[in-house]
Design an enzyme around this catalytic site. Sequence first.
Site, mmCIF file in Angstrom:
data_model
loop_
_atom_site.group_PDB
_atom_site.id
_atom_site.type_symbol
_atom_site.label_atom_id
_atom_site.label_comp_id
_atom_site.label_asym_id
_atom_site.label_seq_id
_atom_site.Cartn_x
_atom_site.Cartn_y
_atom_site.Cartn_z
ATOM 1 N N GLU A 227 -1.086 4.088 5.150
ATOM 2 C CA GLU A 227 -1.103 2.862 5.956
ATOM 3 C C GLU A 227 -2.224 3.045 6.961
ATOM 4 O O GLU A 227 -2.075 3.795 7.925
ATOM 5 C CB GLU A 227 0.267 2.657 6.623
ATOM 6 C CG GLU A 227 0.465 1.252 7.171
ATOM 7 C CD GLU A 227 -0.111 1.092 8.568
ATOM 8 O OE1 GLU A 227 -1.235 0.542 8.679
ATOM 9 O OE2 GLU A 227 0.534 1.512 9.524
ATOM 10 N N CYS A 261 -2.755 -1.265 14.429
ATOM 11 C CA CYS A 261 -3.551 -1.420 13.202
ATOM 12 C C CYS A 261 -3.640 -2.870 12.757
ATOM 13 O O CYS A 261 -4.559 -3.243 12.040
ATOM 14 C CB CYS A 261 -2.970 -0.549 12.088
ATOM 15 S SG CYS A 261 -1.228 -0.857 11.740
#
Length: 502
Positions: A227, A261
């Site tokens: 991720e 993110c």
Amino acid sequence: MPSVMPNDSTQPADLEHLLRILRRQREAFVAEMPVSRATREDRLDRATAMLLAHREALLDAIMQDFAVRGREWSLMTEIFLPVQLLRTARKRVGEWMKAERRPAPMPFKLFGARAEIQYQPLGVVGVMGAWNAPLNLVLAPMVTVLAAGNRAMLCPSDMMPASTAALDAAVRDYFDETELAVIGGGLETSKAFASLRFDHLMFTGSPGVGAKIMEAAAPNLTPVTLELGGKCPVIVGDDADLDECAGRLIAAKTLNGGQACLAPDLLFVPRAKLEPFIARLDAAMAKLYPGSVQNRDYCGLVNERHFRRLESLVEEARRRGARVVPLGLGGRTGPLRDEANKRLALQAIIDPPEGTRALGEELFGPVLVVIPYDDLDTLCAGLRRLEKPLGLYVFSRSHAFAQDVLDRSFSGGVTINDAMFHYSVPDLPFGGVGRSGMGSYSFGIEGFRRFSHARSVYRQAGPAALMRVLQPPYGKLFDFAVRGGLEKLARRYEKTPRRRSA
């Protein structure tokens, strides 16, 4: 605030120590098989009790590592949300464990043949987290790792030693090391952790480090879920409600000080609406954080290096001729930084020239790049030339416009008329594509499946004569079923064009 000092377990762990824990977990996993529903529910219950009992100690530790963000935000993100995920998994794990029926082939299914998928635990899963959410990013994956019946080794960011120590103490209070273990230490420990022969390895972090994680895992053929990040774009349609759009974008961009993110990076606005929209962004920031960097709820940056990096990035854009607009000051002069708390005012870099660092680097902080566009065709063509981002956000009242953007772009996930919210849906798979990630997980059934092996099971039924078509000697039955079937299909497709232009 009481400090939490790292204990022995959070000192750099040598490879032998890590291998011993991994070996003990794998031996315990094999001896326990199959992993019952009751066992999984018990582990989820103990993890919930652990977070509730240790919540203040964990929160104190987080604030020691990450003192420049709000205690309330830390409580919600690092404790409250994982507890809610654990409770949801506890309610649904029995449903997730059920075998999934699939159609058996004809004609065998007419005689009772059955096909299904059984979800089997993988074994021992390694979870590596990032500093921007030091507990959440190991605890959230842990939920479905445990629900899937696995053992786990958690490796929080080496930048967060107090949080790691507090989590280690909490885990030891509720779990045997053979079920769940926390690994602490520095960079060398993280490298050694990534090289272990896990049954699956999950990593959250930057693309550059993700490539090194893959390299370390490759000799063991360890499956990895990465991720990562990327420059998440926002496309504002010509029909978007500018006030609503600005308010939601400011809330998303300032979440954790932009250190997320999924934070918006590139903001594309119709050229005719550029100036009105910048004014809306300014007003939305002033409303959410009166006083800008002097507002106690405004999150600071994690360390001095990150603070200076963002300052230099903004200054480089200004030197190259880009207009830089501080947001939240209403055009007034005011402090743009609070160095003591590492707070930097949210600033918009307007239409920077090609090659500007802000166009290429993931910002990961309170900086927005705002770019006017003239038509959607040119914009989408440009987006497709960029690295595929983790998230994409579209603001428009038109379903057709939003779908047109989706059809002509790439991203790991999408939120329409807001930002980041697709991450909040437990049963939606979450992950990137290309350099923004590999594989996906979730806090619901998709995460359970990510950390399970989908085992195919077929139960044969029917008379033995049915197998004759598949076995020698090949005779009339073969000619009828195979050759005859192909001839029939060939007649159907004989007029299909051989080639079309690209």
